[in-house]
Scaffold this active site. Structure first.
Site, mmCIF file in Angstrom:
data_model
loop_
_atom_site.group_PDB
_atom_site.id
_atom_site.type_symbol
_atom_site.label_atom_id
_atom_site.label_comp_id
_atom_site.label_asym_id
_atom_site.label_seq_id
_atom_site.Cartn_x
_atom_site.Cartn_y
_atom_site.Cartn_z
ATOM 1 N N ASP A 44 -4.872 0.554 -5.537
ATOM 2 C CA ASP A 44 -4.265 1.064 -4.307
ATOM 3 C C ASP A 44 -3.377 -0.054 -3.808
ATOM 4 O OD1 ASP A 44 -3.648 2.033 -1.788
ATOM 5 O OD2 ASP A 44 -5.607 2.918 -1.437
ATOM 6 N N ASP A 86 0.842 -1.198 0.000
ATOM 7 C CA ASP A 86 0.000 0.000 0.000
ATOM 8 C C ASP A 86 0.869 1.237 0.000
ATOM 9 O OD1 ASP A 86 -1.769 2.050 0.501
ATOM 10 O OD2 ASP A 86 -2.395 1.355 2.473
ATOM 11 N N GLU A 88 -2.599 10.627 -0.221
ATOM 12 C CA GLU A 88 -3.844 9.859 -0.098
ATOM 13 C C GLU A 88 -4.044 9.446 1.346
ATOM 14 O OE1 GLU A 88 -6.200 6.010 -0.038
ATOM 15 O OE2 GLU A 88 -4.191 6.462 0.676
ATOM 16 N N GLU A 89 -2.920 9.095 1.993
ATOM 17 C CA GLU A 89 -3.019 8.545 3.351
ATOM 18 C C GLU A 89 -3.598 9.535 4.348
ATOM 19 O OE1 GLU A 89 -2.946 5.615 3.757
ATOM 20 O OE2 GLU A 89 -1.391 4.569 2.622
#
Ligand SMILES: *[C@@H]1O[C@H](CO)[C@@H](O)[C@H](O)[C@H]1NC(C)=O
Ligand SMILES: *[C@@H]1O[C@H](CO)[C@@H](O)[C@H](O)[C@H]1NC(C)=O
Ligand SMILES: *[C@@H]1O[C@H](CO)[C@@H](O)[C@H](O)[C@H]1NC(C)=O
Ligand SMILES: *[C@@H]1O[C@H](CO)[C@@H](O)[C@H](O)[C@H]1NC(C)=O
Ligand SMILES: *[C@@H]1O[C@H](CO)[C@@H](O)[C@H](O)[C@H]1NC(C)=O
Length: 748
Positions: free
Chosen positions: A453, A387, A424-425
Site C-alpha cells: 500500500d 499512498d 480502497e480509500e
C-alpha cells in the site's frame, strides 16, 4: 461462372516448394492458392528462424537462483520514479475520470510488458463533498470562519493544483448543526469514559478529537454513542509534526499546520449497498438507510492543526489529563464543554459510481490454476505519491521485470496474478468486491496474497506476515541489499532495528488495506511490506511527488528494495516445487498467543476458564506440521507422474491449512460475520486499526467484555461473560484442530 476451386489446403511442404518454383512459369489460376503458397513459405522461413534461434540462443533452463539474480539486477530506480511521476500528476479520487485514467495507465503498462490484462468493474456507493463550512460562533465577538483549506507551499506546484477535492470524510452524512464543543483526545471509548468521569456532558455537543490512535470511523462512532451531533478530527503536531521542533514541509518531512487528513468514516468493508455479494451493475442493493450499510450516523469533517487551534483555545472547563495535551501553542488543553461553539455544515453527494480494478496474469506453465496474487490500490485521496503509488510503481516494476524474464525463457510453475485495486480509500472496496465474487476459486486455488500500500515512507523495513510465510520472507530479505546501509542486507538491517537476534515480524490483525478480504474473509495467507513507519503526509495534499523526491525516498532506493522483495516472493511462491509455507512456525506463534491468553486470565483471576482445549489443539497442529515437512522432502529433478500428483497433494494441504481457520459465524463479538478468520482479525476499538494487531480477536473481545462486567454486582451476568470467554476459546481450538486435520491429510 464456377468459382475456382482451392484444393491444396492440406498440401505437404514438398508440394508447396514445388509450386513455389513453378510460380513464375505457370500462372496460378487461383489467387487463394497463391496466397496460401506464400503463407507456406513464410511458415517455412519462420521455422528455420526459430531453429537457428534455438541453436544460437539456447534457452537457459538455469536454476531458480539464476533467474532470481537476473530479476534482482534488472530492477531500476529510474523506471520506478517515472511510474510515480506519471501516476500522480493529477488528483484521482475513486470514481473520477482521473482515476479511470490511472487504470488505463496501469492496463497499458501491463500490456507493454507482455502480460495479459483486463478490467473488472463494479458499481458501488461513493461520496463526494458538495458544501462545507465551519464557523467558530462563540465566544468570539466576531464569528471566525475556519479555512478548511490546505495551503500551497513554496516550490510545490502540486499543493496549488485547482483540481484538488476539498477536504472531507468519505461517507459522512450531510448535516448542519450548531453546538458547543467538547475535546475528546483520541476519541477512544476510554477517552469518552474519562469525560463522563469528569462530569462532562457530550450530548448534543460537537466533539473535537485528534487523529492518531484509532480508526477515524471508530472516533465518529464513539462520539455518536456518547450523544454528540457532529465531529471534527484534527492532526495534532505532537502526532504528525514532531511537536514542531523539526522542519515542516517544504522545509522538513513533517505535516505543515494547514495539513489535513482526509479519509473514510465507514465501518464496513466493500460496497455499503451490497454487503456480502458482488456489486455488479444489476446486483440487488439495500437501502441507504438500512443499518446493515454500516454507514456513520452523524456528520464529521477533518480539519488542520491551524483550524483546531482557535477551537481548542475557545474551551474552558476542566484542564484535561496530562496525556491529553498535544503540541499546539496553548497554555492548557481544556475539555469544555464550550463556551466555544461551532456552526458546522457539510453536505455530500452519495451516489452509485463505477470503479475499476485492473487484473493482469503471468500464466503458470505447470499449475496455471494455482494463483500467487500481488495487489495494491490505485485510487488516492489526492495525488497519492506514497499512498498508494509507492506500491503501484513497485507492482508495475515487478510486472515489467518478470515479463522480461518470461521473454528470456523463465516460466513460473504457477500463475502470478497482479491486481490494481480501486476505491480502497472508501473502505477497501475494489479488492473486497473482487474477493467476494471469486471466493470459491480463490478458496480452492489461491496460494498467497502479497500486498503493498503506502510501502515507501522512509528508511527501515517492516512487514506484517501470516506466520507460515515468515521463513520465506526472511530468506528473500537475505538476498536484497538494504537501501540505507553500506553493505547490509535488508535482513541484517531489519534485525539491527529490533532488540533481539530475530527480526521483529508484525501480524495482520486489523489493517484497513487490501489484504483484509484475502486473509480475514477468504483465509488466504497474506503479507504486507513497508519501508518507514509513520506517514506524516497521510491523506493530505502534500503526499505528492515533490515530497517523495525531497524527503520520502530521494533516490528511489527503498522503492527498489521493496520491488526486489515483492518480486522474489512471487518467484519463490510461483516456482518452488513444494510451496514454501511452514506451519511449524505458525503453531509456535499460536502457542505464544495461547500463553498470552493464559497470562491474561491469571491476571484477572478468571473463574474456571481454561485454555487447555486450545493448547492441546495447537500441539496436534504442530505435530501435523512436522509430519508434512518430512513428507515435503523429496527427490528433486523430474518426477514420475504419480510422484507429481503426490507432491500436488502435499501442496494442496499446505495451501488449504489456513482456510481451516475460517468459521462461518465469524467474529460474532463485534457483530461482523464477514470477518471469518478466528486467529487474526479486528476487535471493537480497532476495526481496521492500522494500530496494532489483534490475535484471537473473538477471545479478546469476550475477555474485554467480561472485564468490563467484572465490577458489576450481577453474578449471573458475570458468569455468562466468563462462559462466553470459554466458548470463544473452544471456537478457536476447533479451527486449529481442523487445520491440523488438513495438514495430516487423512480422513478421521
Ligand atoms: C446546510 O446548509 C447549506 C448551506 O446553507 C445548504 O446548502 C444545505 O442544503 C444544508 N444541508 C442540510 C442537510 O440541511
Ligand atoms: C513530542 O512530544 C511528546 C510529549 O512530550 C514526546 O513524547 C515525543 O517524543 C515528542 N516527539 C518528538 C518527535 O519530539
Ligand atoms: C450559527 O448558528 C446559529 C444557530 O443556527 C445562528 O443563529 C447563527 O446566526 C449562526 N452564526 C453564524 C456566524 O453563521
Ligand atoms: C452527484 O454525483 C452524480 C454522479 O457522479 C452526478 O451525476 C451528479 O451531478 C452529482 N450531483 C451534484 C449535485 O453534484
Ligand atoms: C538511481 O540510483 C543511482 C545510484 O545510486 C543514482 O545515481 C541515481 O540518481 C538514481 N536515479 C534516480 C532517478 O533517482
Amino acid at each position: 461462372m464456377a468459382r475456382p476451386q482451392c484444393d491444396s489446403t492440406h498440401a505437404p511442404f514438398e508440394v508447396l516448394l514445388q509450386q513455389l518454383l513453378q510460380l513464375h512459369t505457370q500462372r496460378c489460376r487461383c489467387r487463394r492458392r497463391r496466397r496460401f503458397v506464400l503463407l507456406g513459405v513464410f511458415v517455412l522461413l519462420l521455422l528455420l528462424f526459430i531453429t537457428l534461434l534455438q541453436i544460437f540462443m539456447p534457452a537457459r533452463p538455469g536454476p531458480d537462483t539464476y533467474w532470481q539474480q537476473e530479476f534482482i539486477g534488472s530492477v531500476n530506480n529510474a523506471s520506478i520514479r517515472n511510474h510515480v511521476f506519471c501516476l500522480t500528476k493529477e488528483p484521482h479520487v475513486a470514481g473520477t475520470p482521473e482515476d479511470f485514467a490511472t487504470a488505463e495507465y496501469v492496463f497499458q503498462r501491463f500490456q507493454d510488458y507482455g502480460l495479459s490484462a483486463h478490467y473488472t468493474d463494479y458499481d458501488v456507493l461513493l461520496s463526494y463533498p458538495l458544501h462545507r463550512s465551519l464557523i467558530l460562533s462563540a465566544p468570539t465577538k466576531e464569528p471566525l470562519v475556519l479555512s478548511l483549506k490546505e495551503k500551497p507551499v513554496e516550490g510545490d506546484v502540486y499543493s496549488s493544483n485547482p483540481k484538488v477535492m476539498p477536504t472531507f470524510h468519505g461517507f459522512s452524512p450531510s448535516g448542519n448543526v450548531s453546538a458547543e464543543v467538547v475535546y475528546a483526545n483520541y476519541g477512544r471509548l476510554e477517552d469518552f469514559q474519562k469525560l463522563e468521569n469528569l462530569g462532562i456532558n457530550v450530548k448534543d455537543a460537537i466533539v473535537i478529537a485528534r487523529y492518531g490512535l484509532i480508526y477515524r470511523g471508530d472516533i465518529v462512532e464513539n462520539a455518536a454513542l456518547a450523544g454528540a451531533v457532529a465531529v471534527v478530527i484534527y492532526s495534532d503536531p505532537q502526532d504528525y509534526a514532531a511537536n514542531y521542533t523539526q522542519g515542516v514541509y517544504p522545509y522538513g518531512r513533517w505535516l505543515p499546520p494547514s495539513g489535513t487528513q482526509r479519509g473514510s468514516v465507514y465501518k464496513g468493508l466493500g460496497d455499503p449497498l451490497t454487503p456480502g455479494w458482488p456489486s455488479t451493475p444489476d446486483a440487488e442493493r439495500i437501502s441507504l438507510t438500512d443499518p446493515e450499510t454500516m454507514l456513520p450516523t452523524i456528520p464529521s469533517l477533518p480539519i488542520s492543526a491551524e483550524d483546531a487551534l482557535p477551537i481548542l483555545a475557545s474551551l474552558s472547563g476542566p484542564t484535561s489529563p496530562a496525556e491529553w495535551h498535544g503540541a499546539l501553542d496553548l497554555p492548557q488543553y481544556r475539555v469544555g464543554r464550550g463556551p466555544g461553539a461551532l456552526n458546522f455544515s457539510f453536505s455530500a453527494n452519495q451516489t452509485v459510481t463505477q470503479i475499476r480494478n485492473v487484473i493482469a496474469t503471468i500464466k503458470g506453465a505447470e499449475e496455471p490454476d494455482r494463483y500467487i496474487i500481488l495487489g495494491n490500490h490505485r485510487d488516492a485521496w489526492v495525488f497519492g505519491a506514497v499512498d498508494p503509488h509507492s506500491g503501484t510503481a513497485s507492482l508495475l516494476e515487478v510486472a515489467q521485470r518478470l515479463g522480461e524474464l518470461v521473454v528470456k525463457g523463465w516460466q513460473p510453475r504457477r500463475s502470478i496474478v497482479l491486481c490494481s485495486w480501486d476505491a480502497e480509500e472508501y473502505g477497501v472496496v475494489g479488492s473486497t468486491e473482487w474477493v467476494g465474487q471469486n471466493i470459491d476459486l480463490l478458496g480452492i486455488n489461491a496460494v498467497a496474497y502479497l500486498n503493498l500500500d503506502a510501502c515507501v515512507i522512509g528508511p527501515g523495513f517492516s512487514a506484517g506476515v501470516s506466520p507460515q510465510l515468515d521463513g520465506l520472507l526472511q530468506e528473500v530479505t537475505k538476498q536484497v541489499k538494504d537501501p540505507d546501509s553500506v553493505d547490509d542486507t535488508v535482513f541484517e538491517a531489519w534485525i539491527a532495528s529490533g532488540k533481539g537476534s530475530a527480526p521483529l515480524i508484525g501480524r495482520l490483525g486489523g489493517g484497513l488495506t487490501d489484504f483484509a478480504a484475502f486473509l480475514q474473509h477468504a483465509g488466504v495467507p497474506a503479507l504486507d511490506l513497508e519501508f518507514g513507519d509513520d506517514n506524516p503526509m497521510y491523506h493530505s495534499v502534500y503526499d505528492n511527488f515533490n515530497w517523495v523526491e525531497k524527503f520520502g525516498d530521494p533516490l528511489f532506493h527503498c522503492h527498489v528494495a521493496v520491488t526486489r522483495l515483492l518480486g522474489l516472493l512471487a518467484m519463490r511462491l510461483s516456482s518452488d516445487a513444494v510451496l514454501p509455507l511452514d506451519y511449524i512456525t505458525y503453531a509456535t506463534e499460536l502457542q505464544s498467543y495461547a500463553m498470552q491468553v493464559q497470562t491474561q486470565l491469571a491476571q484477572c483471576k478468571a473463574p474456571s476458564v481454561s485454555v487447555n482445549p486450545l493448547i492441546s489443539a495447537i500441539s496436534s497442529m504442530k505435530e501435523a506440521a512436522i509430519q508434512i515437512k518430512q513428507q515435503a522432502k523429496q527427490p528433486q529433478g523430474s518426477l514420475s507422474p504419480s510422484a507429481v500428483l503426490r507432491r500436488r497433494f502435499v501442496n494442496d494441504r499446505l495451501l488449504q491449512a489456513e482456510r481451516a481457520f475460517l468459521d462461518d459465524k465469524g467474529l460474532t463479538g463485534i457483530g461482523q460475520s464477514w470477518y471469518r478468520h478466528l486467529v487474526y482479525g479486528p476487535v471493537r476499538e480497532n476495526v481496521y486499526g492500522t494500530y496494532g494487531t489483534t490475535t484471537f480477536p473473538g477471545i479478546q473481545t469476550a475477555l474485554a467484555q467480561a472485564l468490563a462486567e467484572s465490577n458489576e454486582h450481577d453474578n449471573d451476568a458475570k458468569r455468562r461473560q466468563w462462559a462466553a470467554v470459554q466458548h470463544e476459546i473452544w471456537r478457536v481450538a476447533r479451527v486449529v484442530e481442523r487445520s491440523a486435520l488438513v495438514l495430516q491429510g487423512s480422513l478421521t
